[in-house]
Scaffold this motif. Structure first.
Motif, mmCIF file in Angstrom:
data_model
loop_
_atom_site.group_PDB
_atom_site.id
_atom_site.type_symbol
_atom_site.label_atom_id
_atom_site.label_comp_id
_atom_site.label_asym_id
_atom_site.label_seq_id
_atom_site.Cartn_x
_atom_site.Cartn_y
_atom_site.Cartn_z
ATOM 1 N N HIS A 85 0.826 -1.202 0.000
ATOM 2 C CA HIS A 85 0.000 0.000 0.000
ATOM 3 C C HIS A 85 0.863 1.256 0.000
ATOM 4 N N ASN A 95 -6.850 13.847 1.782
ATOM 5 C CA ASN A 95 -6.129 12.602 1.538
ATOM 6 C C ASN A 95 -4.887 12.514 2.418
ATOM 7 N N THR A 113 -5.912 11.904 6.116
ATOM 8 C CA THR A 113 -6.462 10.568 6.391
ATOM 9 C C THR A 113 -5.516 9.442 5.974
ATOM 10 N N ASN A 153 -6.474 7.419 3.041
ATOM 11 C CA ASN A 153 -7.714 6.638 3.118
ATOM 12 C C ASN A 153 -8.852 7.280 2.337
ATOM 13 N N HIS A 165 -8.558 5.705 -1.033
ATOM 14 C CA HIS A 165 -8.984 4.304 -1.006
ATOM 15 C C HIS A 165 -10.512 4.197 -0.924
ATOM 16 N N TYR A 214 -10.888 7.106 11.255
ATOM 17 C CA TYR A 214 -10.097 6.376 10.256
ATOM 18 C C TYR A 214 -8.975 7.224 9.658
ATOM 19 N N THR A 236 -5.207 -0.992 6.460
ATOM 20 C CA THR A 236 -6.117 -1.833 5.679
ATOM 21 C C THR A 236 -6.948 -2.761 6.552
ATOM 22 N N PHE A 288 -10.457 -1.420 6.956
ATOM 23 C CA PHE A 288 -11.236 -1.015 5.785
ATOM 24 C C PHE A 288 -12.654 -1.561 5.826
ATOM 25 N N MET A 310 -14.499 0.749 8.056
ATOM 26 C CA MET A 310 -14.622 2.044 7.395
ATOM 27 C C MET A 310 -15.724 2.003 6.342
#
Length: 550
Positions: free
Chosen positions: A107, A276, A279, A282, A285, A320, A325, A328, A331
């Protein structure tokens, strides 16, 4: 394209071609590392699930009670030792195969390559518009090549499986869809494009100029942009001609509007970057996951609306901001809860620019369904059924986990997926319903029956029709009739193939046996699925007759 007085400097076609090829390689590398991260995270979840299960089973009291039923002390002791050995083996495996750490590493590389990818898009736009000289372009190209090498220097190895998934995602699932760029027009030509026909004429002029330079490329006008699709790769560009204003905003043409419209992309880009970064990427994503959801479930939502909703979600929670991950799933659950609880409204204020972003279709009902599927998937964590639930939310981008029973099943899994036949980019809306008929009875609609709690029985005529469609003709309809349940499996009658209409705009079927069956409809225009809808067809009993139908 432009008059001699406004002509841009001569552009080196080889430089642009090289930059475009480098951009394509970065896109594939970025997507491959994303897919490898997903693969590693799935392995981590399975690893943890098996370890937890074996640890619970190896509990002395539980194992003694179960194995003791054999009535043989030797077998009991052997089973206890074997399971204890498996627990030790799995514990050692978690220390040796650190799938979670490997997922985070991939990631991290993907995030760095994403920055490079976005910079390449800007470079391509600047080269095409003449904003950069050839020398400046070469200097910027060299900087991006160095940034790419730096990202690769610390990158863990990827697998062929990840590359194949990346290739499928880019070529079939449109995971790298249209790349937007603003083509800044010379201010000196603005007065030539006033009036009712000016907006259409400027779009056609940009299209024609691009066709001269890219003779073997598919280029066409689409409302407010010129769409460019290069045959050498799977990437498409949306070129938006615009005049820059003194305040940094842009006026752009829209053939469906009465006048020129205003856009403020710089403010939107700045807000996206801020969110971005805050976070830990995230936001990006979650925006990507939301786009997968809208394409898999036929939700007509524009990219700016998606980004605005994701931005608003992170604006009301910091749960978050630093999540990895491993969170997720939670989230996604909380985001769909946020979406389903949104009041119905005609527009939102875009992130950064605060301009109105109109809602094309209500998304709350399907967000509620996605939220419920997330709850079920989280509850089934570690089971094969969890992947199936996630796939209902995000589509074929979620791989199906195979269970031991798959190899021993007595029916053929004949289901096909529209993503394997056409790119999917939902930008329109279609709705379907089913007219239920029987000799001697008045026809009724399946949606009305379900609202009234009336059960659908066997031996009925089923006429699936499009009740509304926002797509302009010409287009093609495709259908999928999927039978589900024990009776469908017993009869080896899963079906699920992608098929044509029985006659124009209609699919004719017949209710036959019990099961929670499904019918889907896809609208294909210019080789792309632009709208889709699905209707559940629960049949309450099984006919005494035998037919190859629902």
């Amino acid at each position: 394209m432009t008059p001699e007085s406004d002509a841009v400097p001569d552009r080196d076609p080889y430089l642009l071609a090289q930059v475009r090829e480098a951009f394509g390689r970065v896109v594939y590398s970025h997507k491959t590392h994303e897919k490898q991260a997903d693969i590693c995270f799935t392995k981590h979840r399975w690893q943890q699930g098996v370890l937890i299960a074996l640890t619970a089973i190896s509990s002395g009291t539980f194992l003694a009670a179960v194995v003791g039923l054999l009535g043989n002390a030797v077998l009991t002791s052997l089973a206890t030792s074997s399971i204890a050995l498996l627990v030790s083996w799995m514990s050692l495996g978690t220390k040796t195969f650190k799938f979670e750490e490997e997922s985070e590493a991939h990631h991290g590389v993907a995030s760095r390559l994403w920055d490079v990818r976005e910079s390449y898009i800007s470079l391509i736009a600047d080269l095409m518009s003449g904003a950069l000289s050839n020398e400046e372009g070469r200097e910027r190209r060299d900087e991006l090549q160095q940034a790419t090498r730096d990202a690769y220097a610390d990158a863990p190895r990827t697998s062929n499986r990840a590359f194949e998934r990346a290739q499928g995602g880019l070529q079939n699932n449109e995971e790298m869809t249209f790349l937007d760029m603003i083509f800044i027009l010379p201010p000196g030509i603005r007065s030539s494009y006033e009036g009712d026909t000016g907006r259409r004429r400027i779009l056609e002029r940009v299209r024609d100029d691009l066709k001269v330079r890219y003779k073997n490329t598919e280029i066409r006008v689409d409302q407010c942009v010129v769409r460019v699709r290069f045959k050498s790769n799977t990437f498409k560009f949306e070129v938006q001609p615009a005049f820059e204003n003194a305040d940094g905003s842009f006026d752009y043409p829209d053939t469906n509007a009465e006048g020129w419209k205003v856009t403020k992309p710089r403010e939107e880009i700045a807000a996206t970057k801020e969110c971005n970064d805050r976070t830990s990427t995230n936001m990006r994503h979650l925006a990507r996951m939301t786009r997968a959801w809208k394409n898999a479930n036929g939700i007509n939502m524009g990219g700016l609306l998606i980004d605005t909703l994701v931005y608003n979600f992170f604006d009301q929670t910091d749960d978050y901001d630093t999540a990895g991950t491993g969170s997720f799933d939670l989230m996604a659950r909380d985001f769909f809860k946020f979406l389903k609880d949104q009041p119905e409204q005609e527009y939102y204020l875009a992130l950064g620019s605060r301009q109105r972003v109109h809602v094309k279709a209500q998304f709350q009902p399907k967000a509620k369904k996605a939220y419920n599927r997330c709850l079920e998937a989280i509850a089934d964590e570690g089971k094969t059924s969890a992947n199936k639930k996630w796939r209902e939310v995000f589509g074929t981008s979620v791989p199906l986990a195979k269970s031991a029973s798959d190899s021993s099943r007595s029916f053929r899994d004949t289901e096909e997926f529209i993503e394997d036949e056409f790119p999917v980019d939902v930008s329109e809306t279609v709705s379907i319903d089913c007219e239920v008929t029987q000799a001697g009875w008045r026809p009724t609609w399946l949606s009305a029956m379900r609202r009234g709690g009336i059960l659908l029985k066997a031996d009925k005529g089923l006429r699936f029709v499009v009740t509304s469609c926002s797509v302009r003709e010409p287009y093609t309809l495709k259908w999928k009739v999927l039978n589900r349940g024990p009776e469908a499996e017993r009869r080896d009658a899963i079906r699920g193939q992608i098929v044509d209409s029985s006659k124009r705009g209609v699919r004719i079927e017949h209710s036959d046996f019990k099961g929670e069956h499904v019918v889907e409809c896809y609208v294909v225009k210019d080789g792309v699925v632009v709208a889709r809808d699905r209707i559940d067809v629960p049949i309450d009993n099984t006919s005494v007759k035998r037919a190859k139908t629902l």
